[in-house]
Design a protein around this motif. Structure first.
Motif, PDB file in Angstrom:
ATOM      1  N   LEU A 134     -26.181  25.558  21.695  1.00  0.00           N
ATOM      2  CA  LEU A 134     -26.575  26.229  22.891  1.00  0.00           C
ATOM      3  C   LEU A 134     -26.800  24.961  23.764  1.00  0.00           C
ATOM      4  O   LEU A 134     -26.671  24.929  24.649  1.00  0.00           O
ATOM      5  CB  LEU A 134     -28.414  26.897  22.683  1.00  0.00           C
ATOM      6  N   LYS A 135     -26.438  23.686  23.067  1.00  0.00           N
ATOM      7  CA  LYS A 135     -27.015  22.397  23.807  1.00  0.00           C
ATOM      8  C   LYS A 135     -25.268  22.605  24.590  1.00  0.00           C
ATOM      9  O   LYS A 135     -25.100  21.293  25.479  1.00  0.00           O
ATOM     10  CB  LYS A 135     -26.677  21.322  23.806  1.00  0.00           C
ATOM     11  N   GLU A 136     -24.260  22.710  24.017  1.00  0.00           N
ATOM     12  CA  GLU A 136     -23.176  22.651  24.138  1.00  0.00           C
ATOM     13  C   GLU A 136     -22.356  23.024  25.323  1.00  0.00           C
ATOM     14  O   GLU A 136     -23.215  24.362  25.683  1.00  0.00           O
ATOM     15  CB  GLU A 136     -22.246  22.516  23.493  1.00  0.00           C
ATOM     16  N   GLU A 137     -20.746  22.871  26.370  1.00  0.00           N
ATOM     17  CA  GLU A 137     -20.534  23.752  27.252  1.00  0.00           C
ATOM     18  C   GLU A 137     -19.667  24.270  26.662  1.00  0.00           C
ATOM     19  O   GLU A 137     -18.424  23.556  27.121  1.00  0.00           O
ATOM     20  CB  GLU A 137     -20.730  23.545  28.951  1.00  0.00           C
ATOM     21  N   ARG A 138     -19.585  24.424  26.224  1.00  0.00           N
ATOM     22  CA  ARG A 138     -18.167  24.984  25.068  1.00  0.00           C
ATOM     23  C   ARG A 138     -17.828  27.124  24.821  1.00  0.00           C
ATOM     24  O   ARG A 138     -18.633  27.794  25.231  1.00  0.00           O
ATOM     25  CB  ARG A 138     -18.262  24.680  22.884  1.00  0.00           C
TER      26      ARG A 138
ATOM     27  N   LYS B 236     -30.361  24.831  12.853  1.00  0.00           N
ATOM     28  CA  LYS B 236     -30.091  23.021  13.775  1.00  0.00           C
ATOM     29  C   LYS B 236     -28.843  23.595  14.519  1.00  0.00           C
ATOM     30  O   LYS B 236     -28.400  22.676  15.383  1.00  0.00           O
ATOM     31  CB  LYS B 236     -29.668  22.080  12.987  1.00  0.00           C
TER      32      LYS B 236
ATOM     33  N   ARG C 193     -34.074  33.514  22.667  1.00  0.00           N
ATOM     34  CA  ARG C 193     -34.197  32.153  23.558  1.00  0.00           C
ATOM     35  C   ARG C 193     -34.997  31.012  22.681  1.00  0.00           C
ATOM     36  O   ARG C 193     -35.363  31.702  21.724  1.00  0.00           O
ATOM     37  CB  ARG C 193     -35.390  32.143  24.779  1.00  0.00           C
TER      38      ARG C 193
ATOM     39  N   HIS D 101     -38.385  24.478  20.536  1.00  0.00           N
ATOM     40  CA  HIS D 101     -38.758  23.935  19.082  1.00  0.00           C
ATOM     41  C   HIS D 101     -39.349  23.082  19.828  1.00  0.00           C
ATOM     42  O   HIS D 101     -39.259  22.459  20.775  1.00  0.00           O
ATOM     43  CB  HIS D 101     -36.828  22.968  18.837  1.00  0.00           C
TER      44      HIS D 101
ATOM     45  N   ARG E 123     -20.001  30.088  22.537  1.00  0.00           N
ATOM     46  CA  ARG E 123     -20.740  29.404  22.642  1.00  0.00           C
ATOM     47  C   ARG E 123     -21.885  30.356  22.566  1.00  0.00           C
ATOM     48  O   ARG E 123     -23.020  31.010  21.474  1.00  0.00           O
ATOM     49  CB  ARG E 123     -21.407  28.931  23.593  1.00  0.00           C
TER      50      ARG E 123
ATOM     51  N   GLU F 257     -29.077  25.257  17.750  1.00  0.00           N
ATOM     52  CA  GLU F 257     -30.082  24.501  18.742  1.00  0.00           C
ATOM     53  C   GLU F 257     -28.151  23.349  18.693  1.00  0.00           C
ATOM     54  O   GLU F 257     -28.363  23.491  20.173  1.00  0.00           O
ATOM     55  CB  GLU F 257     -30.420  23.257  17.918  1.00  0.00           C
ATOM     56  N   GLU F 258     -27.715  22.966  18.510  1.00  0.00           N
ATOM     57  CA  GLU F 258     -26.567  21.725  19.024  1.00  0.00           C
ATOM     58  C   GLU F 258     -25.671  23.498  20.071  1.00  0.00           C
ATOM     59  O   GLU F 258     -25.007  22.613  20.561  1.00  0.00           O
ATOM     60  CB  GLU F 258     -25.570  21.250  17.341  1.00  0.00           C
TER      61      GLU F 258
END
Length: 157
Positions: free
Chosen positions: A136-140, A130, A16, A19, A143, A133-134
């Motif tokens: 983990l924000k995306e649904e792709r 960075k 996990r 930030h 991932r 973090e990017e």
């Protein structure tokens, strides 16, 4: 031994990421976790106590806390500080370790619990944080695979 200290936090995934940015200070009692912890101080200064030793931190420092290590942070109220905290599961470290890369060694404390990277290492690690973090924000697609590989790169660096 750990019976006198509080166990904090939980982790059900491989890792996990948190930030955090504040200036409230931190007065946390000694505690331990059933997972490993990486703290990357992005800005500010403070202290971290791990297994009875005090480490004075400055921006860019990385604190490596092993499973069941007794520790506590100390940041002064009113001073701004920013950090990224990674919780890493023991099972993940077990499955990803190899003969030439025992990931547990990073958390053993043999070389101390604080790593002070040079500028090149710091820039690479911050870039990877960075990116992590990017992602983990995306649904792709993929991932979690990408996240795992970036976390491994951070630990290895």
């Amino acid at each position: 031994m750990n019976n006198e200290y509080e166990k904090k936090g939980y982790l059900i995934e491989n890792f996990r990421v948190f930030h955090l940015h504040d200036a409230h200070g931190m007065n946390v009692e000694y505690h331990y976790h059933e997972f490993c912890k990486i703290l990357i101080l992005l800005s500010g200064a403070g202290s971290y106590f791990v297994e009875g030793k005090r480490y004075a931190l400055k921006a860019g420092d990385i604190v490596l806390v092993g499973k069941q290590c007794i520790h506590r942070p100390e940041f002064e109220a009113g001073l701004s500080y920013e950090r990224v905290i990674l919780y890493v599961s023991p099972e993940f470290l077990d499955t990803q370790s190899t003969q030439d890369g025992d990931l547990w060694e990073c958390f053993s404390g043999k070389r101390g619990h604080v790593f002070r990277p040079n500028d090149d290492q710091k820039n690479l690690i911050l870039e990877q944080i960075k990116t992590l973090e990017e992602i983990l924000k995306e649904e792709r697609y993929g991932r979690s695979v990408l996240g795992n590989s970036i976390l491994l790169r951070i630990i290895v660096e």
